[in-house]
Design an enzyme around this catalytic site. Structure first.
Site, PDB file in Angstrom:
ATOM      1  N   THR A 187       0.876  -1.178   0.000  1.00 50.27           N
ATOM      2  CA  THR A 187       0.000   0.000   0.000  1.00 50.27           C
ATOM      3  C   THR A 187       0.909   1.222   0.000  1.00 50.27           C
ATOM      4  OG1 THR A 187      -1.895  -0.995   1.134  1.00 50.27           O
ATOM      5  CG2 THR A 187      -1.535   1.317   1.570  1.00 50.27           C
ATOM      6  N   ARG A 215     -12.940  -7.665  -3.066  1.00 49.89           N
ATOM      7  CA  ARG A 215     -12.441  -7.575  -1.677  1.00 49.89           C
ATOM      8  C   ARG A 215     -11.937  -6.146  -1.408  1.00 49.89           C
ATOM      9  NH1 ARG A 215      -7.216  -6.216   0.632  1.00 49.89           N
ATOM     10  NH2 ARG A 215      -7.230  -6.978   2.765  1.00 49.89           N
ATOM     11  N   VAL A 216     -12.306  -5.614  -0.270  1.00 48.85           N
ATOM     12  CA  VAL A 216     -11.854  -4.283   0.118  1.00 48.85           C
ATOM     13  C   VAL A 216     -11.108  -4.399   1.436  1.00 48.85           C
ATOM     14  CG1 VAL A 216     -12.576  -1.947   0.745  1.00 48.85           C
ATOM     15  CG2 VAL A 216     -13.811  -3.185  -1.047  1.00 48.85           C
ATOM     16  N   GLY A 217      -9.952  -3.784   1.500  1.00 50.70           N
ATOM     17  CA  GLY A 217      -9.158  -3.830   2.733  1.00 50.70           C
ATOM     18  C   GLY A 217      -9.416  -2.633   3.622  1.00 50.70           C
ATOM     19  N   ASP A 218      -8.452  -2.347   4.464  1.00 44.41           N
ATOM     20  CA  ASP A 218      -8.617  -1.274   5.444  1.00 44.41           C
ATOM     21  C   ASP A 218      -8.332   0.118   4.896  1.00 44.41           C
ATOM     22  OD1 ASP A 218      -5.885  -2.223   5.187  1.00 44.41           O
ATOM     23  OD2 ASP A 218      -5.381  -0.765   6.733  1.00 44.41           O
ATOM     24  N   THR A 238      -0.668   0.377   6.745  1.00 44.46           N
ATOM     25  CA  THR A 238      -0.430  -0.659   5.736  1.00 44.46           C
ATOM     26  C   THR A 238      -0.254  -1.994   6.439  1.00 44.46           C
ATOM     27  OG1 THR A 238       1.123  -1.501   4.087  1.00 44.46           O
ATOM     28  CG2 THR A 238       2.040  -0.035   5.747  1.00 44.46           C
ATOM     29  N   GLY A 239      -0.746  -3.046   5.833  1.00 41.95           N
ATOM     30  CA  GLY A 239      -0.599  -4.362   6.443  1.00 41.95           C
ATOM     31  C   GLY A 239      -1.817  -5.212   6.157  1.00 41.95           C
ATOM     32  N   GLY A 241      -5.098  -6.040   5.987  1.00 40.31           N
ATOM     33  CA  GLY A 241      -6.245  -5.152   6.100  1.00 40.31           C
ATOM     34  C   GLY A 241      -7.346  -5.649   7.011  1.00 40.31           C
TER      35      GLY A 241
END
Ligand code: ASP
Length: 317
Positions: A187, A215-218, A238-239, A241
């Protein structure tokens, strides 16, 4: 796996950098904590450092000429989105179907406004589309924003071919060939405090390589991967999510500062420990508080980052 490729990694002991306020303004950025375990080759390191330096320069140029924190974080993230080495914009990770789907968010701590997009396929610079959502829409978070909408708001679009690089096609093929291999990620993001004392954060990502379409992350989730509030803090994460969303990581740090009166480094340390390490999750973040104090931290093996240290620009690779 190539030496500079990201892989999910178990959390390590926290590494944290803390820098006292300096110029009245401050900027810190990250280029992802993908969990790469191997050392970079000298050639790769030089290339990543050049990208981080260019992004830091772009953001700092805005701040040093009296520009706003929001403009600065967008300028820094734009550079990283344009650099195919980082998992955002051009060169973002591919989904299971071989597409690029971007997530991005911007938050302005002064006005308390935010804009976010998820699974965006057309915006050349997703951070600009997120910004336009903040400035122009009555909504805050748009999923699958159309090319027509981007164009209507003056945001440049690009075909999927522009975003998809050979390196990412090869990465996806390798992941598909390795049964049981975990997803890869990365990210980019930036935080800033401007000379007027306003803070802002922006984050942009292609998510996890080989992630399910949709898919959606953080990163675009306000309070999870991105958060900014004047008088308190701005944070970009970042990481992994899913863990950042479960732990509402960015907001948890802000809440510790706001309600417990914790200092930024202490809040970061506590949140990473309780919300990430305790979940077996790895990642990192950049943050700046109301005075311009910067904290950069990760419990992943590595994180790409750039910030002004006591003796000049610090580049983490
Ligand atoms: N946090 C991003 C996501 O989960 C990936 C990353 O930062 O490495 O989409």
């Amino acid at each position: 796996m190539s030496r500079d490729e990201e892989a999910i990694a178990a959390p390590r002991p926290l590494r944290l950098w803390e820098v006292a306020p300096k110029n009245g303004y401050a900027l810190a950025l990250h280029g992802g904590a993908g969990g790469r375990i191997e050392e970079l080759s000298q050639e790769s390191r030089t290339a990543f450092e050049a990208g981080l330096r260019a992004a830091h320069h772009a953001g700092t140029a805005v701040l040093s000429s009296g520009g706003s924190a929001v403009d600065a974080v967008c300028a820094a993230v734009e550079q990283l989105e344009n650099d195919p080495l980082f998992n955002a914009g051009r060169g973002a990770a591919l989904t299971t179907d071989g597409c690029v789907e971007h997530d991005a968010a911007v938050m302005d701590g002064e006005r308390g406004l935010a804009g976010a997009i998820a699974a965006s396929r057309f915006a050349k610079n997703p951070v600009f589309l997120a910004r336009e959502v903040m400035e122009r829409s009555k909504h805050l978070f748009l999923v699958r924003p159309s090319a027509e909408l981007a164009t209507a708001w003056g945001v440049e679009t690009a075909p999927q071919d522009y975003f998809i690089t050979e390196a990412r096609v090869e990465q996806l093929a390798r992941i598909r060939a390795q049964s049981g291999d975990g997803p890869r990620h990365g990210t980019v993001g930036a935080v800033a405090r401007d000379a007027r004392g306003n803070v802002a954060a922006a984050t942009s990502t292609g998510g996890m390589a080989n992630q399910t379409d949709g898919r959606v992350g953080d990163s675009p989730v306000i309070g999870a991967g991105t958060y900014a509030r004047n008088e308190i803090v701005a944070i970009s994460c970042t990481g992994e999510g899913e863990a950042f969303i479960r732990g509402v990581v960015a907001y948890d740090i802000a809440a510790r500062m706001r309600y417990l009166g914790s200092g930024l480094p202490d809040a970061v340390t506590q949140t990473v420990e309780t919300e990430l390490t305790a979940r077996g999750a790895s990642g990192g973040l950049v943050a700046v508080d109301a005075e311009g104090r910067v904290t950069v931290a990760h419990n992943s093996p590595t994180m790409f980052a750039a910030f002004d240290g006591d003796d000049g620009l610090v580049l983490l690779t």
